[in-house]
Design an enzyme around this catalytic site. Structure first.
Site, PDB file in Angstrom:
ATOM      1  N   CYS A  32      31.040  38.609  46.724  1.00  0.00           N
ATOM      2  CA  CYS A  32      32.315  37.916  46.523  1.00  0.00           C
ATOM      3  C   CYS A  32      33.487  38.581  47.239  1.00  0.00           C
ATOM      4  O   CYS A  32      34.385  37.878  47.728  1.00  0.00           O
ATOM      5  CB  CYS A  32      32.567  37.733  45.034  1.00  0.00           C
ATOM      6  SG  CYS A  32      31.383  36.547  44.322  1.00  0.00           S
ATOM      7  N   ASP A  65      36.395  39.564  40.432  1.00  0.00           N
ATOM      8  CA  ASP A  65      35.246  39.499  39.506  1.00  0.00           C
ATOM      9  C   ASP A  65      34.948  40.801  38.748  1.00  0.00           C
ATOM     10  O   ASP A  65      33.773  41.207  38.653  1.00  0.00           O
ATOM     11  CB  ASP A  65      33.988  39.045  40.267  1.00  0.00           C
ATOM     12  CG  ASP A  65      34.106  37.644  40.853  1.00  0.00           C
ATOM     13  OD1 ASP A  65      35.156  37.007  40.699  1.00  0.00           O
ATOM     14  OD2 ASP A  65      33.128  37.189  41.474  1.00  0.00           O
ATOM     15  N   LYS A 122      36.122  30.391  39.622  1.00  0.00           N
ATOM     16  CA  LYS A 122      35.321  29.812  40.715  1.00  0.00           C
ATOM     17  C   LYS A 122      33.876  29.731  40.267  1.00  0.00           C
ATOM     18  O   LYS A 122      33.457  30.457  39.367  1.00  0.00           O
ATOM     19  CB  LYS A 122      35.454  30.659  41.981  1.00  0.00           C
ATOM     20  CG  LYS A 122      34.995  32.093  41.773  1.00  0.00           C
ATOM     21  CD  LYS A 122      35.323  32.968  42.953  1.00  0.00           C
ATOM     22  CE  LYS A 122      34.854  34.383  42.710  1.00  0.00           C
ATOM     23  NZ  LYS A 122      33.399  34.523  42.555  1.00  0.00           N
TER      24      LYS A 122
HETATM   25  C1  VGL Z   1      28.861  37.606  42.684  1.00  0.00           C
HETATM   26  C2  VGL Z   1      26.639  37.106  42.901  1.00  0.00           C
HETATM   27  C3  VGL Z   1      26.788  35.981  42.132  1.00  0.00           C
HETATM   28  C4  VGL Z   1      29.986  38.530  43.001  1.00  0.00           C
HETATM   29  C5  VGL Z   1      29.048  36.466  41.914  1.00  0.00           C
HETATM   30  O1  VGL Z   1      30.987  38.559  42.249  1.00  0.00           O
HETATM   31  O2  VGL Z   1      29.876  39.255  44.016  1.00  0.00           O
HETATM   32  N1  VGL Z   1      27.663  37.905  43.178  1.00  0.00           N
HETATM   33  N2  VGL Z   1      27.985  35.666  41.637  1.00  0.00           N
END
Ligand code: VGL
Ligand code: ZN
Length: 202
Positions: free
Chosen positions: A155, A12, A110
């Site tokens: 994540c 991410d 995702k």
């Molecule tokens: C994430 C919160 C919401 C992350 C993704 O990548 O850690 N955290 N969506």
């Protein structure tokens, strides 16, 4: 170069998790140069991309009266309500411009189902619905994973713990991660990763 059964999983590294983004993680962009260098050292390279529809149930704005960073109970368990982030097709959902995306073998998205969040690269937050990444890695003969990216305590940690439970050897390079650290979530995540057998390295 790491052996052929070793994959780098980059979690991410998207604009919304970097400074200026909708769910900015402090120093989120400071890890990118190291991640780019790491990518040249692994024979298998996977990027994950948080990829939500605008009506996603993890967004506080989709729960009238709910504040960002509050908790709700979902059918699959407790869920943090986040500021809207990584909405499909927006600039915030794009990979950070400094991230070397060309070397990636696979980009896996995702969190694309409105009714369920997916922190982990392996399972949605019900801990049952697979993303397909396990099959990809196994069919490529991967047995060991190194995880980096954002955010350490959400994540990255969920992915690392699921991977360890699936039987992969898992290392998290904490220096190539940054955390949200919501109400002690980083300390909790580090404890859970260690308990799951994840190696925390610098
Ligand atoms: C994430 C919160 C919401 C992350 C993704 O990548 O850690 N955290 N969506
Ligand atoms: Zn998300």
């Amino acid at each position: 170069m790491h052996p052929a059964d070793h994959a780098l999983i980059v979690i991410d590294v998207q604009n919304d998790f970097c400074p200026g983004g909708a769910l900015a993680v402090a120093g989120g962009d400071a890890i990118i140069a190291r991640i780019n260098a790491l990518m040249t050292k692994f024979p298998v390279r996977v990027l994950t991309q948080d990829w939500h529809p605008a009506d996603h149930s993890s967004f506080a704005a989709n729960h009238p009266g709910a504040a960002p960073f509050s908790m709700i109970q979902m059918p699959y368990g407790p869920q943090v309500l986040w500021p809207a982030h990584c909405v499909q097709g927006t600039a915030g959902a794009a990979f950070h411009g400094a991230l070397a995306t060309d070397p990636a073998d696979l980009v896996i998205r995702k969190g694309f189902r409105s009714a369920i969040d997916s922190y982990s690269a392996f399972f949605e937050n019900d801990h049952q619905t697979p993303t397909g990444l396990e099959g990809y890695l196994r069919t490529r003969g991967v047995t060991a994973l190194t995880l980096v990216g954002l955010a350490t305590d959400f994540c990255v940690a969920y992915s690392a713990i699921d991977a360890a439970r699936l039987g992969f050897r898992v290392t998290v390079l904490e220096g190539a991660c940054r955390a949200i650290d919501l109400n002690g979530s980083l300390a909790e995540a580090r404890g859970k990763m260690r308990a799951a057998g994840v190696v925390l390295d610098a």
